[in-house]
Design a protein around this motif. Structure first.
Motif, PDB file in Angstrom:
ATOM      1  N   SER A 119       0.820  -1.213   0.000  1.00  0.00           N
ATOM      2  CA  SER A 119       0.000   0.000   0.000  1.00  0.00           C
ATOM      3  C   SER A 119       0.855   1.264   0.000  1.00  0.00           C
ATOM      4  N   ARG A 120       1.955   1.263   0.764  1.00  0.00           N
ATOM      5  CA  ARG A 120       2.755   2.483   0.900  1.00  0.00           C
ATOM      6  C   ARG A 120       3.534   2.802  -0.371  1.00  0.00           C
ATOM      7  N   LEU A 121       4.089   1.791  -1.047  1.00  0.00           N
ATOM      8  CA  LEU A 121       4.838   2.044  -2.274  1.00  0.00           C
ATOM      9  C   LEU A 121       3.915   2.532  -3.384  1.00  0.00           C
ATOM     10  N   SER A 122       2.734   1.939  -3.476  1.00  0.00           N
ATOM     11  CA  SER A 122       1.766   2.386  -4.487  1.00  0.00           C
ATOM     12  C   SER A 122       1.409   3.853  -4.281  1.00  0.00           C
ATOM     13  N   LYS A 123       1.230   4.241  -3.026  1.00  0.00           N
ATOM     14  CA  LYS A 123       0.879   5.632  -2.719  1.00  0.00           C
ATOM     15  C   LYS A 123       2.005   6.572  -3.149  1.00  0.00           C
ATOM     16  N   LYS A 124       3.262   6.199  -2.853  1.00  0.00           N
ATOM     17  CA  LYS A 124       4.382   7.053  -3.238  1.00  0.00           C
ATOM     18  C   LYS A 124       4.507   7.165  -4.749  1.00  0.00           C
ATOM     19  N   CYS A 125       4.281   6.060  -5.445  1.00  0.00           N
ATOM     20  CA  CYS A 125       4.368   6.103  -6.910  1.00  0.00           C
ATOM     21  C   CYS A 125       3.295   7.012  -7.497  1.00  0.00           C
ATOM     22  N   LEU A 126       2.097   6.995  -6.910  1.00  0.00           N
ATOM     23  CA  LEU A 126       1.034   7.884  -7.376  1.00  0.00           C
ATOM     24  C   LEU A 126       1.419   9.354  -7.188  1.00  0.00           C
ATOM     25  N   GLU A 127       2.179   9.644  -6.134  1.00  0.00           N
ATOM     26  CA  GLU A 127       2.579  11.023  -5.851  1.00  0.00           C
ATOM     27  C   GLU A 127       3.706  11.506  -6.750  1.00  0.00           C
ATOM     28  N   THR A 128       4.549  10.580  -7.227  1.00  0.00           N
ATOM     29  CA  THR A 128       5.787  11.006  -7.889  1.00  0.00           C
ATOM     30  C   THR A 128       5.877  10.695  -9.381  1.00  0.00           C
ATOM     31  N   ASP A 129       5.255   9.609  -9.844  1.00  0.00           N
ATOM     32  CA  ASP A 129       5.435   9.198 -11.243  1.00  0.00           C
ATOM     33  C   ASP A 129       4.938  10.257 -12.223  1.00  0.00           C
ATOM     34  N   ARG A 130       3.762  10.799 -11.958  1.00  0.00           N
ATOM     35  CA  ARG A 130       3.183  11.794 -12.870  1.00  0.00           C
ATOM     36  C   ARG A 130       4.024  13.060 -12.960  1.00  0.00           C
ATOM     37  N   PRO A 131       4.409  13.672 -11.826  1.00  0.00           N
ATOM     38  CA  PRO A 131       5.187  14.911 -11.961  1.00  0.00           C
ATOM     39  C   PRO A 131       6.581  14.723 -12.547  1.00  0.00           C
ATOM     40  N   ILE A 132       7.246  13.589 -12.274  1.00  0.00           N
ATOM     41  CA  ILE A 132       8.582  13.431 -12.845  1.00  0.00           C
ATOM     42  C   ILE A 132       8.485  13.182 -14.344  1.00  0.00           C
ATOM     43  N   ALA A 133       7.449  12.441 -14.772  1.00  0.00           N
ATOM     44  CA  ALA A 133       7.229  12.269 -16.213  1.00  0.00           C
ATOM     45  C   ALA A 133       6.896  13.610 -16.866  1.00  0.00           C
ATOM     46  N   ALA A 134       6.126  14.435 -16.153  1.00  0.00           N
ATOM     47  CA  ALA A 134       5.775  15.758 -16.666  1.00  0.00           C
ATOM     48  C   ALA A 134       7.009  16.639 -16.805  1.00  0.00           C
ATOM     49  N   LEU A 135       7.906  16.565 -15.836  1.00  0.00           N
ATOM     50  CA  LEU A 135       9.134  17.374 -15.903  1.00  0.00           C
ATOM     51  C   LEU A 135       9.956  17.005 -17.127  1.00  0.00           C
TER      52      LEU A 135
END
Length: 331
Positions: free
Chosen positions: A194-210
């Protein structure tokens, strides 16, 4: 692969090539080697989403380099830099008169002692004065298009990793040499699923956007992105005694982990090195932290063996007496 197994020493080793405090960070070495392109902003900026943790502010310390090369923490919520604003009831003209008087006193002291830290103090006071105008403008993302805000998942006035990724792009546009984004709460000794999935949701989108935003603005080819951590996690489950495996986690693991790089002279779409079938050890083409830092400096036009500073009777460098550039990943 690294040499340190606990957070603070491993973070120090990744950032300074040494597992204890006192050495300059990578960003400070880059600032020392390349200088700054922007007179209105520091050459080395740090953005946090969550607490620093581990080695804390030591990770952007200038160590024994002149203090002008220390990383400066910006905040995406509230006052962008602590103590930057003038006190209530004091105008910009008041601040200017105070700085002029301080500068005159500091110049007299510098003439008498020749201490380079006094010259740094004069320069940093002037930088802080200029930052009173440049930093609020930089940190205000209200002017970004709705499409850009949506791309990152950024929300003006909030503190988040998404906002920091957008601020990183704005800092790149303004010629800041090195920007570090620190994101907390990746130490998943339990509840990994649960915790890793939550972190990926927080970070994957903005780093891909950058990455996409830099690419479409023509900045990616001149901007090196490095994503990673001080070590990896074991391929073994931690807390295996739990009846529900969803509650288990993974422990620290220094012997085989992944860091990715993009832009800035990196060959796209390649993987270099591999672990064994369990992910326990390096099977081929291992890259030590010193090799990684040697490669990063090479991509920035710096020779890690020649970028040195004399301190306490000997020459120091980021990679100590180690490190080989990984030429196979260069474009």
């Amino acid at each position: 692969h690294s040499e340190e197994i606990n957070h603070a020493p491993a973070q120090m080793f990744l950032h300074s090539g040494f597992g204890r405090g006192g050495r300059p960070s990578l960003g400070s070495w880059v600032s020392y080697g390349l200088g700054s392109e922007n007179r209105e902003l520091p050459g080395y900026v740090v953005l946090l989403s969550g607490p620093a943790g581990g080695a804390g502010t030591s990770l952007w310390s200038n160590g024994f380099l002149p203090s002008i090369h220390q990383g400066i923490q910006f905040r995406s919520q509230g006052d962008p830099v602590l103590f930057l604003s003038s006190p209530e009831g004091h105008s910009s003209a008041d601040r200017r008169r105070v700085l002029d008087a301080l500068s005159a006193l500091n110049r007299e002291q510098y003439a008498a002692s020749g201490d380079p830290e006094i010259a740094t103090r004069i320069a940093q006071y002037e930088m802080a004065y200029r930052m009173q105008t440049s930093v609020p403008e930089l940190m205000n993302i209200d002017g970004e298009t709705n499409e850009t805000l949506e791309l990152y998942g950024a929300k003006p006035g909030k503190s988040s990793f998404a906002n920091n990724c957008l601020l990183a792009r704005r800092l790149v546009e303004r010629g800041v040499r090195l920007i570090e984004l620190y994101d907390s709460d990746w130490d998943h000794h339990s509840n990994l699923e649960s915790r890793l999935s939550k972190k990926c949701l927080e970070t994957d989108r903005p780093i891909a956007a950058l990455i996409e935003d830099l690419r479409r603005r023509g900045l990616l080819q001149d901007t090196l992105l490095i994503w990673g951590s001080e070590f990896g996690r074991t391929p073994l489950r931690q807390g295996a005694e739990a009846e529900d495996s969803k509650l288990s986690g993974r422990d620290h693991h220094k012997d085989a982990f992944t860091i990715w790089l993009a832009g800035g002279g990196i060959k796209g779409g390649v993987s270099y090195g591999s672990s064994d079938e369990l992910g326990m050890d390096v099977a081929e083409n291992g890259v030590h932290v010193h090799d990684l830092n040697a490669t990063i400096l090479h991509l920035l036009g710096l020779d890690h063996e020649r970028l040195t500073y004399r301190y306490q009777g000997r020459e120091f460098r980021l990679t100590d007496v180690h490190g080989d550039v990984v030429h196979n990943i260069l474009a």
